[in-house]
Design an enzyme around this catalytic site. Structure first.
Site, PDB file in Angstrom:
ATOM      1  N   ASP A  67      32.067  46.875  29.640  1.00 19.84           N
ATOM      2  CA  ASP A  67      31.029  45.860  29.815  1.00 19.84           C
ATOM      3  C   ASP A  67      29.667  46.461  30.159  1.00 19.84           C
ATOM      4  OD1 ASP A  67      31.823  46.742  32.357  1.00 19.84           O
ATOM      5  OD2 ASP A  67      32.849  44.886  32.841  1.00 19.84           O
ATOM      6  N   ASP A 136      39.140  38.410  42.269  1.00 20.92           N
ATOM      7  CA  ASP A 136      39.604  37.157  41.658  1.00 20.92           C
ATOM      8  C   ASP A 136      40.521  37.429  40.459  1.00 20.92           C
ATOM      9  OD1 ASP A 136      37.791  38.185  39.870  1.00 20.92           O
ATOM     10  OD2 ASP A 136      36.459  36.451  39.845  1.00 20.92           O
ATOM     11  N   HIS A 138      39.740  39.437  37.901  1.00 22.86           N
ATOM     12  CA  HIS A 138      39.053  39.736  36.643  1.00 22.86           C
ATOM     13  C   HIS A 138      39.304  41.174  36.190  1.00 22.86           C
ATOM     14  CE1 HIS A 138      35.153  40.928  38.977  1.00 22.86           C
ATOM     15  NE2 HIS A 138      35.748  42.023  38.587  1.00 22.86           N
ATOM     16  N   GLU A 143      36.422  36.597  33.858  1.00 21.14           N
ATOM     17  CA  GLU A 143      36.649  35.887  35.114  1.00 21.14           C
ATOM     18  C   GLU A 143      37.730  34.816  34.909  1.00 21.14           C
ATOM     19  OE1 GLU A 143      35.085  36.895  37.709  1.00 21.14           O
ATOM     20  OE2 GLU A 143      33.129  37.680  37.140  1.00 21.14           O
TER      21      GLU A 143
END
Ligand code: PGA
Length: 241
Positions: A67, A136, A138, A143
């Site tokens: 990313d 979380d 991810h 996400e």
């Protein structure tokens, strides 16, 4: 999934590096998937050491990163490009044309996403992908959401991720709001995956991702279905398994 637990972070990082080193030795023109964040730092340091010792040759290796922030120049101190250059690419003999991250400054972000996905495919797909995990669940910037994103796409960062990443910026306001990320489909198409997790703060999400239901609400849980996923934990991260 193969799960290994290490007593200290040094051993964990070296073990991850050994998997990447073995991949390069087995296939000198490997296509590697890399990640940013705190998690891969020891692995990159160990790979750079192996190169310095003459044990590894990166001249035919190609890499794609998971990313990059949208709107951020490569030269920005907090760009993922700069992270990779500083922590790995400048320390090994990988040619500049062999490493690629999404271009966060592309005029047409959707087109950049499509071209990035196509470039991975044109390179023959990813042989071995490094992953960390967010609190979380991810992976990359995928996400929790309603369905697993298939391909490289543009994402809005969640408040939790902005909060986690603000430590690298002067304030939360300066954290970019969007990023380009490989999709879950892109990651799952990698022929091998190395997931590295450490720290007590990740114990709960480790248990949910590795032993809980497979759901896009915990994006990393999909890795339970990956045919060749190795998970390297420290004892603190493994505490709730
Ligand atoms: P970290 O980030 O390695 O800095 O903990 C992991 C992630 O958010 O994917």
């Amino acid at each position: 999934m193969k799960i290994h637990v290490y007593r200290d972070l040094e051993a964990q990082g070296k073990a991850a590096a050994a998997l990447f080193a073995a991949q390069i030795l087995k296939k000198p023109d490997s296509v590697l998937g890399f990640a940013t964040g705190s998690t891969p730092l020891r692995t990159y340091a160990a790979l750079a050491d192996l190169y310095a010792q003459g044990a590894l040759d990166f001249s035919r290796v190609h890499t794609f990163n998971l990313d990059e922030y949208v709107g951020m120049a490569r030269e920005h101190e907090q760009s993922y490009f700069n992270f990779m250059y500083t922590n790995l690419f400048s320390k090994v003999n990988i040619p500049a044309e062999n490493y690629r991250l999404p271009n966060g400054l592309a005029a047409d972000i959707d087109r950049e996403c499509a071209e990035y996905e196509a470039a991975i495919e044109a390179a023959g797909g990813i042989d071995l992908q490094f992953l960390g995990i967010g609190h979380d669940g991810h992976i990359g910037f995928n996400e929790p959401c309603g369905e697993f994103p298939k391909a490289t796409h543009c994402v809005a960062l969640t408040p939790m991720t902005i909060e986690a990443n603000k430590r690298f910026f002067a304030s939360a306001d300066e954290v970019p709001r969007r990023a380009i990320s490989m999709g879950i489909g892109t990651i799952m198409r990698a022929r091998g995956v190395v997931l590295v997790i450490y720290g007590a703060d990740k114990a709960e999400i480790t248990a949910r991702a590795l032993k809980g239901p497979v759901t896009p609400q915990v994006p990393a849980s999909i890795l339970q279905y990956h045919p060749n996923c190795t998970v390297l934990l420290d004892e603190a991260a493994a505490a709730e398994l």
